[in-house]
Design an enzyme around this catalytic site. Structure first.
Site, PDB file in Angstrom:
ATOM      1  CG  LEU A 131      -1.964  -1.108   1.310  1.00 11.04           C
ATOM      2  CD1 LEU A 131      -2.740  -1.010   2.610  1.00 11.04           C
ATOM      3  CD2 LEU A 131      -2.916  -1.062   0.125  1.00 11.04           C
ATOM      4  CD  GLU A 132       2.408   3.321  -4.290  1.00 11.98           C
ATOM      5  OE1 GLU A 132       3.232   4.238  -4.484  1.00 11.98           O
ATOM      6  OE2 GLU A 132       1.804   2.735  -5.195  1.00 11.98           O
ATOM      7  NE  ARG A 133      -0.580   9.477   4.367  1.00 13.28           N
ATOM      8  CZ  ARG A 133      -1.196   9.230   5.511  1.00 13.28           C
ATOM      9  NH1 ARG A 133      -1.079   8.069   6.092  1.00 13.28           N
ATOM     10  NH2 ARG A 133      -1.942  10.152   6.066  1.00 13.28           N
ATOM     11  N   GLY A 134      -2.024   7.454   0.529  1.00 14.51           N
ATOM     12  CA  GLY A 134      -3.075   7.908  -0.360  1.00 14.51           C
ATOM     13  C   GLY A 134      -3.880   6.777  -0.961  1.00 14.51           C
ATOM     14  CB  THR A 135      -3.418   3.084  -1.009  1.00 14.56           C
ATOM     15  OG1 THR A 135      -2.229   3.126  -1.788  1.00 14.56           O
ATOM     16  CG2 THR A 135      -4.234   1.864  -1.419  1.00 14.56           C
TER      17      THR A 135
END
Length: 305
Positions: free
Chosen positions: A155-159
Site C-alpha cells: 500500500l502507498e500513502r493515499g491508497t
C-alpha cells in the site's frame, strides 16, 4: 562468493570491491545480523527470470509484483512483460533452493465491506485458489500447480486502504486450516508514514498477523522524514509491531527511486548499526531486482544485513 568472517576480512573485501569503505580502523559495530534480504521482482522485463534471481545467492526471499486490485471483482496480474509460461516452474525451483516466493497485492481500490459481493472475502478467495494452496474448478491458476509461499500487501500513502485489514485477517484464518500444509507467509510493504496514520478508519496493518513488515524509506511524497532513513521513525515501527519482523526498505540504486538511496558507506557505518539494535529487526528489503542486478547493491547488503 565466499562467506567473509571477521572485521579484518570484511575490511579487506570492502576495499577490494570498488573501494566503498575507505577507512578500516574504525569499523562499525553491526549487531543483530539476520542475513535476510528480500527483493521485489516483476517490474521490468529486462531484469532476468525469477529463477535467475533465486540462483544469484543474494536473496532469502522474492516478492513478485503485482496483482493489482481494481475493484468490482476485477484483478490484473502485471509482471511487466514477463511471459507467464515457465514462471510456475521457476517458483518451484526457487522453493527447492530455499528461496520462498510471494505475490504482492497492490491495492488501488477501496474494497467494499465484507457483506458485499465484491469484497475482501472474494479477493481472499481469489488469491487462495488462484495462487496459493486452494483449488476451485474453473479457476485459472496463472502459475499452474505451483503454490506460492505467501502474500504481501503493498500500500502507498493515499491508497484507499479500507478493508484491506479484512483481507489480511481472512488470509490469516486459512493458516489455521490444519493438515500438513505449510503456513503461508503474510507480509506488508508500506511507506514509513503509515505507522500512526490509519486511512478511512481502517487499520491495514493488523497487529499480530504479519510475519514481516517492510518499511519503505524512499519515495514518500509529501513526507520529508520518510524520504530517507530516520532512526526516530524506525523506532516507532519496531515498537508498534513487536511481534513482526521489521525490514528496512531501500532502493537498490539512485535510479530506483527519486529519494532515499543510501550509499554503502552510509549504510554500513550509520544506518545498519542503528536498525540492528531492535530485537525485531528482520533484515533488508530491496527495490528492485532490475536495479540491483545493475548496481550489485545486494553484494554489500547481503554481507551486512
Amino acid at each position: 562468493m565466499a562467506v567473509i568472517r571477521g572485521k579484518s576480512s570484511l575490511c579487506l573485501a570492502a576495499l577490494l570491491s570498488v573501494s566503498i569503505i575507505l577507512a578500516c580502523p574504525a569499523m562499525a559495530e553491526l549487531g543483530n545480523q539476520t542475513g535476510q534480504v528480500t527483493v521485489f521482482w516483476g517490474r521490468h522485463k529486462d531484469e532476468g527470470s525469477l529463477r535467475e534471481a533465486c540462483d544469484s545467492g543474494m536473496y532469502t526471499g522474492v516478492i513478485m509484483s503485482f496483482l493489482n486490485v481494481h475493484g468490482h471483482g476485477r484483478y490484473h496480474l502485471d509482471l511487466s512483460g514477463h511471459e507467464l509460461a515457465g514462471i510456475g516452474d521457476d517458483v518451484k525451483h526457487c522453493q527447492s533452493v530455499g528461496v520462498p516466493v510471494s505475490l504482492s497485492i497492490r491495492g488501488n481500490y477501496s474494497l467494499p465491506s465484507n457483506q458485499s459481493g465484491e469484497s475482501a472475502l472474494d479477493l481472499s478467495d481469489h488469491i487462495w485458489n488462484a495462487y496459493l494452496a486452494g483449488f476451485r474448478k474453473g479457476m485459472r491458476r496463472p502459475f499452474g500447480d505451483a503454490k506460492l509461499d505467501g502474500v504481501d500487501l503493498f500500500l502507498e500513502r493515499g491508497t484507499p486502504a479500507k478493508n484491506y485489514g479484512v483481507l489480511a485477517r481472512e488470509l490469516a484464518k486459512r493458516n489455521m486450516g490444519g493438515g500438513n500444509r505449510k503456513p503461508i507467509q503474510l507480509t506488508a510493504t508500506l511507506p514509513c508514514s503509515f505507522t500512526n496514520n490509519p486511512i478511512d478508519g481502517d487499520v491495514p496493518i493488523t497487529r499480530g498477523i504479519y510475519e514481516r513488515i517492510h518499511v519503505r524509506f524512499f519515495d514518500n511524497d509529501g513526507h520529508a522524514d520518510c524520504n530517507a532513513y530516520s532512526e526516530e521513525v524506525w523506532d516507532s515501527w519496531t515498537a508498534a509491531y513487536p511481534s513482526s519482523r521489521i525490514f528496512l526498505g531501500l532502493p537498490a540504486s539512485p535510479e530506483a527511486a527519486k529519494e532515499g538511496y543510501l550509499y554503502p558507506k552510509s549504510l554500513y557505518y550509520g544506518v545498519l548499526p542503528a536498525v540492528q539494535k531492535a530485537a525485531n529487526y528482520g533484515g533488508v528489503m530491496l527495490w528492485d531486482r532490475y536495479y540491483d542486478e545493475r548496481s550489485n547493491y545486494s553484494s554489500y547488503v547481503k554481507r551486512w544485513a
